[in-house]
Design a protein around this motif. Structure first.
Motif, PDB file in Angstrom:
ATOM      1  N   UNK A   1      36.339  33.499  40.668  1.00 47.27           N
ATOM      2  CA  UNK A   1      36.689  34.138  41.923  1.00 47.27           C
ATOM      3  C   UNK A   1      37.374  35.481  41.774  1.00 47.27           C
ATOM      4  N   UNK A   2      37.507  35.965  40.548  1.00 47.31           N
ATOM      5  CA  UNK A   2      38.127  37.274  40.330  1.00 47.31           C
ATOM      6  C   UNK A   2      37.218  38.375  40.855  1.00 47.31           C
ATOM      7  N   UNK A   3      35.936  38.207  40.683  1.00 47.90           N
ATOM      8  CA  UNK A   3      34.947  39.143  41.236  1.00 47.90           C
ATOM      9  C   UNK A   3      34.072  38.387  42.227  1.00 47.90           C
ATOM     10  N   UNK A   4      33.542  39.107  43.210  1.00 48.43           N
ATOM     11  CA  UNK A   4      32.695  38.484  44.217  1.00 48.43           C
ATOM     12  C   UNK A   4      31.353  39.189  44.370  1.00 48.43           C
ATOM     13  N   UNK A   5      31.365  40.512  44.363  1.00 43.50           N
ATOM     14  CA  UNK A   5      30.137  41.257  44.600  1.00 43.50           C
ATOM     15  C   UNK A   5      29.706  41.947  43.319  1.00 43.50           C
ATOM     16  N   UNK A   6      28.385  42.060  43.112  1.00 45.32           N
ATOM     17  CA  UNK A   6      27.841  42.603  41.871  1.00 45.32           C
ATOM     18  C   UNK A   6      26.752  43.623  42.159  1.00 45.32           C
TER      19      UNK A   6
ATOM     20  N   UNK B   1      24.492  29.047  43.282  1.00 42.86           N
ATOM     21  CA  UNK B   1      25.688  28.285  43.656  1.00 42.86           C
ATOM     22  C   UNK B   1      26.563  29.023  44.660  1.00 42.86           C
ATOM     23  N   UNK B   2      26.170  30.209  45.040  1.00 42.22           N
ATOM     24  CA  UNK B   2      26.931  30.966  46.031  1.00 42.22           C
ATOM     25  C   UNK B   2      28.223  31.566  45.515  1.00 42.22           C
ATOM     26  N   UNK B   3      28.312  31.773  44.195  1.00 43.15           N
ATOM     27  CA  UNK B   3      29.538  32.296  43.603  1.00 43.15           C
ATOM     28  C   UNK B   3      29.613  33.817  43.637  1.00 43.15           C
ATOM     29  N   UNK B   4      28.524  34.446  43.976  1.00 45.84           N
ATOM     30  CA  UNK B   4      28.512  35.899  44.010  1.00 45.84           C
ATOM     31  C   UNK B   4      27.459  36.374  44.991  1.00 45.84           C
TER      32      UNK B   4
END
Length: 553
Positions: A103-108, A126-129
């Motif tokens: 959860x430290x980063x969200x968008x890539x 998994x919806x992590x990013x």
């Protein structure tokens, strides 16, 4: 007229970004001696510099990795630092994905993710990013100057002096571009270096652009990405290489070009001093290159085929060889290579006549992608070089070779060649009715399918079956028929019509090996100028020093 009045210029504050930088630099001032920080203070330093939601550039590029910084970033407390927007050209290390899992980063926003392509696909599912876009290299760097301006950049370099001047060595790559995009919009540039010295071999990035330097506990990670062991080159690679040399390079007089990094193009490089020599082509083809220093090109260099190579980056083990061949490579006074990924991408886009690469999938219209179900590899620089740049205005024989018609106003065309075996490892067809990328894009909410190279840019497709000269096809139907003719027993190839194939062969739109004077029986490893790594070392006069994992003798 709007009821809201604009703020008068004399009341507006024009230095918000600068003030924000000063505020953050004040927070980390206790950890700095001038520009120098200590590695043991890295966690506190990062927490002082970063805030939730920041746009952050992390130097993971094709080869070198700011791994001390990326590891430290991945270990921060996500309750304090979270939802970062990560800009990274190459998603290469495990902690790059861990940033999203924690959860430290969200968008890539990225360009390439080969080593982490499976984990990236799973994290997305998994919806992590969320993915902003899968870019080309140049496209991602360009946006850093426009609408993706970084707040913080993390880089790596060989060494620095106490004023922050950097020596990046042969793998300069992305560093100057990222530093400039950040520094000149009041972002913060932090660099891990292998060593802090009193005097640099040369200055690659001026200290004015750098805010923090720290010596990492161990040298930054670097991978020999462009090394291909000749032992892995098989007869199919050699056959396709013969087809390319005879049916494309010789036919079109290709003197300036870019090669991809597969075994198929490595086979071409190793056939130049043997097969190419037997055809009398030395001096006529393959003289000027936009290319990393591929070890498999050493025999061609030593045989007098190559006049110049401009490099995206370097290659582990090639340092001494490059230093000894300054007429071929761009080197500094210290003897080390000066690479620059952006400038070489531009050279590969506008300065060469041919791009040749491979893909994981191609559809019936020659659209191709390395984004497949369960694997998001990204594109790297292939789309930059694998298209016809319509801004080009200088002419060359090969560019003019693809002129069609007799109109008074015309333009030439760059050759974009795709090489693919009709079936990949495990019996998976390379030619498919619909790219997996279409479904991946749809499920991921991408506005368009993540296509690597669009079919209307592809001029030639080469398989073990032959060559489809797509630029010669009259209309979409004929173009599809030409591609199907060389697609074997894949879903695309099974639609091939024998009568149509013969008509296309007579027209020169399709060529089987015999049609271009290539005998499949001659496709033997005996044609390779080097058949193993030891042969490459011998060709180099002992100057090439392969990494340990490639030393198989």
């Amino acid at each position: 007229m709007s009821s809201e009045r604009a703020v008068p210029a004399e009341q507006r504050v024009w230095t918000l970004r600068r003030a924000e930088k000063q505020r953050r630099m004040q927070r980390i001032a206790p950890f700095l001696a001038g520009k120098i920080a200590q590695s043991e203070d890295i966690a506190a330093l990062l927490e002082g510099v970063l805030e939730a939601g920041d746009r952050v550039v992390l130097e993971g590029d094709n080869q070198k990795q700011a791994d001390f910084l990326s590891t430290a970033l991945s270990e921060l407390d996500p309750r304090r630092i979270h939802d970062l927007h990560l800009l990274i050209s190459s998603l290469s290390r495990p902690e790059h994905i861990s940033l999203f899992e924690r959860g430290i980063a969200r968008k890539l926003d990225f360009a390439f993710a080969g080593p982490q392509s499976l984990r990236l696909a799973q994290a997305l599912e998994d919806g992590l990013l969320e993915i902003g876009a899968i870019h080309t290299y140049v496209e991602l760097y360009a946006r850093m100057f426009i609408d993706l301006v970084p707040r913080v950049a993390f880089l790596c370099a060989d060494c620095a002096d106490r004023n922050g001047n950097l020596y990046t060595g042969p793998n300069t790559e992305d560093s100057p571009t990222i530093a400039e995009a950040t520094a000149f919009r009041d972002g913060i540039v932090i660099v891990q270096v292998n060593e802090i010295v009193d005097e640099l071999p040369r200055v690659d990035i001026p200290g004015d652009w750098i805010d923090v330097v720290l010596q990492s506990p161990k040298p930054y990670a670097i991978e020999p990405l462009f090394t291909r062991d000749p032992r892995q080159i098989n007869e199919l690679h050699i056959l396709m290489a013969m087809l390319v040399i005879r049916g494309i390079y010789e036919r079109h007089g290709i003197t300036s070009l870019n090669h991809g990094i597969g075994f198929d193009t490595a086979a071409i490089e190793l056939l130049l001093p043997t097969y190419g020599e037997s055809l009398g082509l030395r001096g006529k083809i393959c003289r000027n290159w936009a290319l990393n220093p591929h070890p498999t090109l050493i025999p061609a260099i030593e045989s007098g085929w190559v006049e110049s190579i401009h490099c995206f980056g370097s290659e582990v083990g090639m340092e001494s060889y490059i230093a000894a061949r300054p007429d071929i490579f761009a080197t500094g006074r210290d003897g080390s290579l000066r690479s620059n990924r952006v400038l070489c991408q531009l050279a590969g886009q506008y300065g060469v006549d041919l791009f040749i690469g491979s893909t994981l999938q191609m559809d019936a219209d020659a659209n191709s992608s390395t984004v497949t179900r369960g694997r998001i590899a990204g594109f790297g620089g292939a789309p930059n070089m694998g298209h016809d740049p319509r801004g080009r205005r200088h002419a060359s024989a090969a560019w003019l070779e693809l002129l069609r018609g007799q109109a008074p106003v015309q333009r030439g065309r760059k050759l974009v060649v795709q090489v693919a075996e009709t079936f990949q490892y495990g019996g998976v067809p390379a030619f498919v009715d619909e790219l997996d990328a279409v479904d991946v894009g749809r499920k991921s909410g991408m506005p368009v399918a993540p296509v690597m190279i669009y079919g209307d840019d592809v001029t030639h497709v080469v398989t073990e079956q032959g060559i489809a000269y797509l630029y010669k096809a009259e209309g979409e139907e004929e173009r599809r028929a030409a591609l199907a003719a060389v697609a074997g027993v894949s879903p695309v190839g099974l639609r091939s019509n024998p009568a149509m194939v013969e008509r296309l062969r007579r027209a020169g739109t399709v060529a089987f090996p015999a049609d271009v004077g290539v005998s499949s029986l001659e496709a033997s490893r005996k044609l390779l100028a080097a058949r193993n790594m030891a042969d490459l070392v011998e060709w180099s006069g002992g100057l090439y020093r392969p990494p340990a994992k490639f030393r198989n003798w």
